[in-house]
Motif scaffolding. Structure first.
Motif, short mmCIF file in Angstrom:
data_model
loop_
_atom_site.label_atom_id
_atom_site.label_comp_id
_atom_site.label_asym_id
_atom_site.label_seq_id
_atom_site.Cartn_x
_atom_site.Cartn_y
_atom_site.Cartn_z
N ALA A 54 0.76 -1.15 -0.15
CA ALA A 54 -0.01 -0.05 0.06
C ALA A 54 0.73 1.20 0.06
O ALA A 54 0.50 2.36 -0.60
CB ALA A 54 -0.97 0.10 1.37
N ALA A 55 1.85 1.06 0.41
CA ALA A 55 3.09 2.20 0.64
C ALA A 55 3.59 2.40 -0.66
O ALA A 55 4.44 3.47 -0.91
CB ALA A 55 3.97 1.89 1.81
N GLY A 56 3.59 1.50 -1.78
CA GLY A 56 3.94 1.50 -2.87
C GLY A 56 5.10 0.81 -3.28
O GLY A 56 5.76 0.88 -4.35
N LEU A 57 5.58 -0.15 -2.33
CA LEU A 57 6.80 -0.95 -2.59
C LEU A 57 6.22 -1.97 -3.54
O LEU A 57 5.18 -2.44 -3.45
CB LEU A 57 7.39 -1.34 -1.18
CG LEU A 57 8.16 -0.59 -0.42
CD1 LEU A 57 7.36 0.75 0.16
CD2 LEU A 57 8.93 -1.36 0.63
N GLY A 58 7.25 -2.66 -4.23
CA GLY A 58 7.01 -3.74 -5.20
C GLY A 58 7.70 -4.99 -4.26
O GLY A 58 8.18 -4.84 -3.30
N SER A 59 7.21 -6.10 -4.87
CA SER A 59 7.75 -7.52 -4.39
C SER A 59 9.12 -7.40 -4.01
O SER A 59 9.68 -8.06 -3.03
CB SER A 59 7.26 -8.75 -5.30
OG SER A 59 6.08 -8.70 -5.55
N LYS A 60 10.02 -7.21 -5.03
CA LYS A 60 11.48 -7.10 -4.69
C LYS A 60 11.86 -6.33 -3.61
O LYS A 60 12.87 -6.72 -2.83
CB LYS A 60 12.19 -6.60 -5.81
CG LYS A 60 12.01 -7.78 -7.04
CD LYS A 60 12.71 -7.42 -8.28
CE LYS A 60 12.57 -8.32 -9.60
NZ LYS A 60 13.34 -7.93 -10.70
N ALA A 61 11.32 -4.95 -3.43
CA ALA A 61 11.49 -4.19 -2.17
C ALA A 61 11.25 -5.10 -0.94
O ALA A 61 11.80 -4.87 0.08
CB ALA A 61 11.10 -2.87 -2.30
N VAL A 62 9.92 -5.54 -0.93
CA VAL A 62 9.24 -6.06 0.20
C VAL A 62 10.31 -7.11 0.50
O VAL A 62 10.61 -7.42 1.68
CB VAL A 62 7.83 -6.48 -0.06
CG1 VAL A 62 7.60 -7.38 1.12
CG2 VAL A 62 6.89 -5.31 -0.20
#
Length: 124
Positions: A54-62
């Protein structure tokens, strides 16, 4: 707990949970029959993942952030990344707050007009 229960408790679809698992964001054990079983902590993890999305991070960042949550390990690179993401989220919050404040102004003006249209016409 089984996948359906995790989905229900966390508010996401079973399909999303399978996707998280494919991306390495969530882990389960398999029963002899092949059914997924998750630890109770999976619900909190899924909610955290959802908040990061929801904060705009993608899967790789997560995926890069989750080890901090799991092991408490924070490399210099990870700290920099987290601080960057926090600054980005803070900027979004400030923009949303400004938008909310403008909406409040419009609502107040609209309410004033509804309460006394003649006064608003004279004030204009």
């Amino acid at each position: 707990m089984r996948i359906g229960e995790v989905a229900q408790r966390s508010g996401v679809s079973v399909r999303a949970l399978r996707y998280y698992e494919e991306q390495g964001l969530l882990h389960s054990e398999r029963s002899p029959g092949g059914q997924r079983h998750y630890a109770d902590s999976a619900v909190d993890r899924v909610r955290f993942i959802q908040n990061l999305y929801a904060a705009g991070l993608g899967s790789k960042a997560v995926l890069r952030i989750l080890p901090c949550m799991d092991h408490g390990v924070l490399t210099d690179e990870m700290q920099d990344r987290l601080l960057e993401e926090r600054a980005r989220v803070q900027a979004q919050l400030e923009e949303l707050t400004a938008t909310r404040d403008k909406l409040d102004d419009v609502i107040r003006a609209g309410q004033a007009y509804r309460d006394n249209p003649a006064a608003c016409a004279v004030a204009s």
